[in-house]
Scaffold this motif. Structure first.
Motif, mmCIF file in Angstrom:
data_model
loop_
_atom_site.group_PDB
_atom_site.id
_atom_site.type_symbol
_atom_site.label_atom_id
_atom_site.label_comp_id
_atom_site.label_asym_id
_atom_site.label_seq_id
_atom_site.Cartn_x
_atom_site.Cartn_y
_atom_site.Cartn_z
ATOM 1 N N GLU A 8 0.856 -1.191 0.000
ATOM 2 C CA GLU A 8 0.000 0.000 0.000
ATOM 3 C C GLU A 8 0.889 1.238 0.000
ATOM 4 O O GLU A 8 2.110 1.153 0.121
ATOM 5 C CB GLU A 8 -0.913 -0.011 1.245
ATOM 6 C CG GLU A 8 -1.984 -1.082 1.241
ATOM 7 C CD GLU A 8 -3.024 -0.879 0.150
ATOM 8 O OE1 GLU A 8 -3.439 0.278 -0.065
ATOM 9 O OE2 GLU A 8 -3.386 -1.871 -0.520
ATOM 10 N N HIS A 9 0.263 2.422 -0.051
ATOM 11 C CA HIS A 9 0.983 3.685 -0.075
ATOM 12 C C HIS A 9 1.856 3.834 1.179
ATOM 13 O O HIS A 9 1.374 3.671 2.305
ATOM 14 C CB HIS A 9 -0.032 4.833 -0.136
ATOM 15 C CG HIS A 9 0.586 6.180 -0.093
ATOM 16 N ND1 HIS A 9 1.265 6.726 -1.168
ATOM 17 C CD2 HIS A 9 0.661 7.113 0.899
ATOM 18 C CE1 HIS A 9 1.715 7.918 -0.830
ATOM 19 N NE2 HIS A 9 1.358 8.178 0.413
ATOM 20 N N ALA A 10 3.135 4.143 0.992
ATOM 21 C CA ALA A 10 4.059 4.265 2.127
ATOM 22 C C ALA A 10 4.072 5.699 2.661
ATOM 23 O O ALA A 10 3.902 6.655 1.902
ATOM 24 C CB ALA A 10 5.465 3.861 1.711
ATOM 25 N N VAL A 11 4.286 5.825 3.969
ATOM 26 C CA VAL A 11 4.385 7.165 4.576
ATOM 27 C C VAL A 11 5.769 7.425 5.175
ATOM 28 O O VAL A 11 6.104 8.570 5.472
ATOM 29 C CB VAL A 11 3.296 7.388 5.661
ATOM 30 C CG1 VAL A 11 1.907 7.394 5.033
ATOM 31 C CG2 VAL A 11 3.386 6.355 6.765
ATOM 32 N N VAL A 12 6.541 6.391 5.398
ATOM 33 C CA VAL A 12 7.891 6.564 5.948
ATOM 34 C C VAL A 12 8.869 5.690 5.159
ATOM 35 O O VAL A 12 8.584 4.517 4.916
ATOM 36 C CB VAL A 12 7.971 6.145 7.437
ATOM 37 C CG1 VAL A 12 9.371 6.421 8.004
ATOM 38 C CG2 VAL A 12 6.929 6.874 8.264
ATOM 39 N N ASP A 13 9.978 6.297 4.741
ATOM 40 C CA ASP A 13 11.033 5.511 4.093
ATOM 41 C C ASP A 13 12.231 5.430 5.035
ATOM 42 O O ASP A 13 12.600 6.418 5.664
ATOM 43 C CB ASP A 13 11.450 6.132 2.760
ATOM 44 C CG ASP A 13 11.829 7.594 2.878
ATOM 45 O OD1 ASP A 13 11.013 8.371 3.423
ATOM 46 O OD2 ASP A 13 12.939 7.964 2.455
ATOM 47 N N ILE A 14 12.809 4.247 5.151
ATOM 48 C CA ILE A 14 13.989 4.047 5.999
ATOM 49 C C ILE A 14 15.087 3.500 5.109
ATOM 50 O O ILE A 14 15.113 2.313 4.776
ATOM 51 C CB ILE A 14 13.686 3.070 7.165
ATOM 52 C CG1 ILE A 14 12.443 3.530 7.928
ATOM 53 C CG2 ILE A 14 14.882 2.984 8.112
ATOM 54 C CD1 ILE A 14 11.982 2.569 8.987
ATOM 55 N N MET B 41 -0.088 14.085 7.906
ATOM 56 C CA MET B 41 0.470 12.833 7.388
ATOM 57 C C MET B 41 1.896 13.066 6.909
ATOM 58 O O MET B 41 2.261 14.185 6.546
ATOM 59 C CB MET B 41 -0.382 12.306 6.223
ATOM 60 C CG MET B 41 -1.618 11.535 6.667
ATOM 61 S SD MET B 41 -1.293 10.244 7.917
ATOM 62 C CE MET B 41 -0.246 9.144 6.979
ATOM 63 N N LEU B 42 2.686 12.001 6.918
ATOM 64 C CA LEU B 42 4.091 12.104 6.515
ATOM 65 C C LEU B 42 4.244 11.839 5.024
ATOM 66 O O LEU B 42 3.537 11.010 4.450
ATOM 67 C CB LEU B 42 4.920 11.079 7.294
ATOM 68 C CG LEU B 42 4.892 11.222 8.819
ATOM 69 C CD1 LEU B 42 5.664 10.080 9.478
ATOM 70 C CD2 LEU B 42 5.500 12.562 9.220
ATOM 71 N N LEU B 43 5.180 12.554 4.415
ATOM 72 C CA LEU B 43 5.461 12.366 2.990
ATOM 73 C C LEU B 43 6.831 11.709 2.828
ATOM 74 O O LEU B 43 7.797 12.104 3.479
ATOM 75 C CB LEU B 43 5.472 13.719 2.262
ATOM 76 C CG LEU B 43 4.207 14.579 2.349
ATOM 77 C CD1 LEU B 43 4.391 15.850 1.520
ATOM 78 C CD2 LEU B 43 2.979 13.806 1.858
ATOM 79 N N THR B 44 6.919 10.716 1.956
ATOM 80 C CA THR B 44 8.219 10.128 1.639
ATOM 81 C C THR B 44 8.936 11.038 0.644
ATOM 82 O O THR B 44 8.320 11.916 0.028
ATOM 83 C CB THR B 44 8.058 8.714 1.038
ATOM 84 O OG1 THR B 44 7.161 8.796 -0.063
ATOM 85 C CG2 THR B 44 7.536 7.742 2.071
ATOM 86 N N ASP B 53 0.066 23.609 -2.072
ATOM 87 C CA ASP B 53 0.156 22.849 -0.814
ATOM 88 C C ASP B 53 0.818 23.647 0.309
ATOM 89 O O ASP B 53 1.592 24.570 0.058
ATOM 90 C CB ASP B 53 0.967 21.562 -1.019
ATOM 91 C CG ASP B 53 0.169 20.493 -1.745
ATOM 92 O OD1 ASP B 53 -1.078 20.574 -1.730
ATOM 93 O OD2 ASP B 53 0.791 19.596 -2.343
ATOM 94 N N GLU B 54 0.473 23.242 1.535
ATOM 95 C CA GLU B 54 1.167 23.763 2.715
ATOM 96 C C GLU B 54 1.790 22.574 3.426
ATOM 97 O O GLU B 54 1.092 21.596 3.730
ATOM 98 C CB GLU B 54 0.187 24.461 3.667
ATOM 99 C CG GLU B 54 -0.344 25.761 3.115
ATOM 100 C CD GLU B 54 -1.163 26.533 4.149
ATOM 101 O OE1 GLU B 54 -1.006 26.268 5.358
ATOM 102 O OE2 GLU B 54 -1.957 27.381 3.725
ATOM 103 N N VAL B 55 3.083 22.644 3.660
ATOM 104 C CA VAL B 55 3.766 21.537 4.341
ATOM 105 C C VAL B 55 4.605 22.073 5.502
ATOM 106 O O VAL B 55 4.991 23.248 5.516
ATOM 107 C CB VAL B 55 4.682 20.730 3.380
ATOM 108 C CG1 VAL B 55 3.878 20.055 2.289
ATOM 109 C CG2 VAL B 55 5.774 21.592 2.807
ATOM 110 N N GLU B 56 4.851 21.191 6.451
ATOM 111 C CA GLU B 56 5.754 21.518 7.561
ATOM 112 C C GLU B 56 7.018 20.675 7.422
ATOM 113 O O GLU B 56 6.926 19.461 7.159
ATOM 114 C CB GLU B 56 5.092 21.210 8.906
ATOM 115 C CG GLU B 56 6.036 21.444 10.096
ATOM 116 C CD GLU B 56 5.488 20.934 11.427
ATOM 117 O OE1 GLU B 56 4.281 20.650 11.513
ATOM 118 O OE2 GLU B 56 6.297 20.806 12.365
ATOM 119 N N VAL B 57 8.154 21.307 7.562
ATOM 120 C CA VAL B 57 9.426 20.582 7.589
ATOM 121 C C VAL B 57 9.891 20.584 9.039
ATOM 122 O O VAL B 57 10.282 21.618 9.585
ATOM 123 C CB VAL B 57 10.477 21.244 6.673
ATOM 124 C CG1 VAL B 57 11.818 20.528 6.810
ATOM 125 C CG2 VAL B 57 10.010 21.209 5.226
#
Lengths: 333, 69
Positions: A8-14, B41-44, B53-57
């Motif tokens: 599924e769609h990933a939210v964290v890459d390590i 939500m987190l972005l890869t 878009d508005e994002v936080e770093v």
């Protein structure tokens, strides 16, 4: 990117694991890493009473959340360092988390316990703020664990913390600290027979398999509100500089951090530990002020670092028109 | 896009669309040192961020006393 487990769609890459995870599988991965560290290093048993040092930051709150979910009997311990609004906000976030998870929390203030805040301690003694802060925290965490009857002290040191400390200890060939830089430090007993007592409680670091980015991601995905702002006293801190340098290495060569740390534990740590045991094991005595272990001095008045620093701060605070430590040193030279 | 930066808090504008890694590169920020958050939500690093878009770093490196200091 797709989740390594479910696609599924990933939210964290390590990158050091060459993997990415969706939310559910990332949270599972994080809990598994903590459980694996506890098991691999035999940190504590299922029925041990754990005291977790809580700062209101991402690491300690994430670890608290995970230890609760893993079923451990864990109590938080927040030490108010008296660093203005930063301490107020981190204390409030720690209390909020405890309420949200119905967790036990002990709150103490260094000013109430000892008569000075961390900024005051630095100003009174001329000690670098992070140094005085670290000394005070180690002392108070141990004291609280002993007084409240906990078997194990748990801290939120993560992989980046351990790698930065290892890097600094190697740069300066601090062999004494290299001997003690382990995920577990066993309790230290002073005295013999009926007089034997625990002087240093067992210390453990269950986050050593997780980077700061992973603990921060865990906190965000779990909706844990933690103090994001940097401590106002950290500017110029060498440990912080090491972290930035190591992160640059990790960016260009993923896995560098974990290889460095795991390699140390596997190939080098024992050599430093054996050297320390044979060198000074017989010189440890109880501090004459508080009973904590300290190295025996030539005189009969062996006092631990914290008690010496506290005595100096207390004396200078009592002076009516105190000059700054820098001016004092100049005029005494 | 509006990019919220921390320590100290501030907002900067970056022209989109861009991947997360390209946006961080433009801001001279190491991807390993931050999380990028959009709508909680987190972005890869390969995800695209649009101009609207508005994002936080959010930095992840915390400082303080290392053991032994």
């Amino acid at each position: 990117m797709k989740c390594k487990v479910c696609r599924e769609h990933a939210v964290v890459d390590i990158r050091r694991h060459n993997a990415a995870f969706c939310q559910d599988h990332f949270l599972e991965h994080t809990r598994n890493q903590v459980a694996r560290a506890i098991k691999e290093f035999r940190m504590f048993r299922a029925d041990d009473r754990l005291l977790l040092a809580v700062s209101g930051g991402k690491d300690s709150l994430a670890l608290w959340d995970i230890l609760i979910d893993l079923g451990y009997d864990v109590t938080g311990f927040y030490l108010d360092l008296g660093i203005g609004g930063y301490s107020h906000r981190s204390r409030d976030l720690s209390i909020s988390f405890a309420e949200r998870r119905s967790a036990k929390l002990i709150v103490r203030s260094i000013e109430t316990e000892h008569g000075f805040t961390v900024p005051e301690l630095s100003a009174l003694t001329g000690r670098v703020p992070c140094s005085g802060c670290g000394l005070s925290k180690r002392y108070e965490f141990n004291r609280a664990a002993l007084e409240e009857g906990f078997e194990v002290l748990v801290t939120g040191h993560n992989l980046d913390d351990e790698v930065a400390t290892l890097f600094g200890n190697v740069l300066h060939w601090n062999t004494e600290m290299l001997a003690r830089q382990m995920p577990v430090l066993n309790e230290r007993i002073l005295g013999e027979g009926d007089d034997a007592r625990v002087a240093l409680v067992r210390k453990t670091k269950p986050l050593v398999k997780l980077s700061e980015r992973e603990t921060a991601a865990y906190a965000v995905l779990r909706g844990i509100d933690y103090v994001v702002e940097e401590c106002p006293m950290v500017e110029g801190n060498t440990h912080h500089h090491y972290k930035h340098a190591i992160t640059q290495l990790e960016e260009s060569s993923p896995g560098t951090k974990s290889q460095f740390y795991a390699g140390f534990l596997r190939k080098a740590a024992d050599r430093f530990r054996d050297a320390e045991v044979s060198a000074d094991d017989t010189e440890i005595v109880a501090c004459i002020s508080c009973g904590a272990p300290t190295v025996r001095r030539d005189t009969n008045e062996s006092r631990c670092s914290f008690c010496k620093t506290k005595a100096l701060a207390t004396k200078r605070k009592a002076e009516p028109a105190r000059r700054s430590p820098a001016r004092r040193r100049k005029s005494e030279a | 896009m509006r990019v919220k930066l921390r320590n100290p808090d501030r907002v900067v504008e970056v022209k989109g669309p861009k991947t997360v890694v390209a946006m961080l590169d433009e801001l001279d920020i190491l991807p390993e040192s931050v999380l990028v958050i959009k709508d909680r939500m987190l972005l890869t690093r390969d995800e695209r961020v649009d101009d609207s878009d508005e994002v936080e770093v959010r930095p992840v490196l915390s400082g303080g006393a290392g053991e032994g200091e």
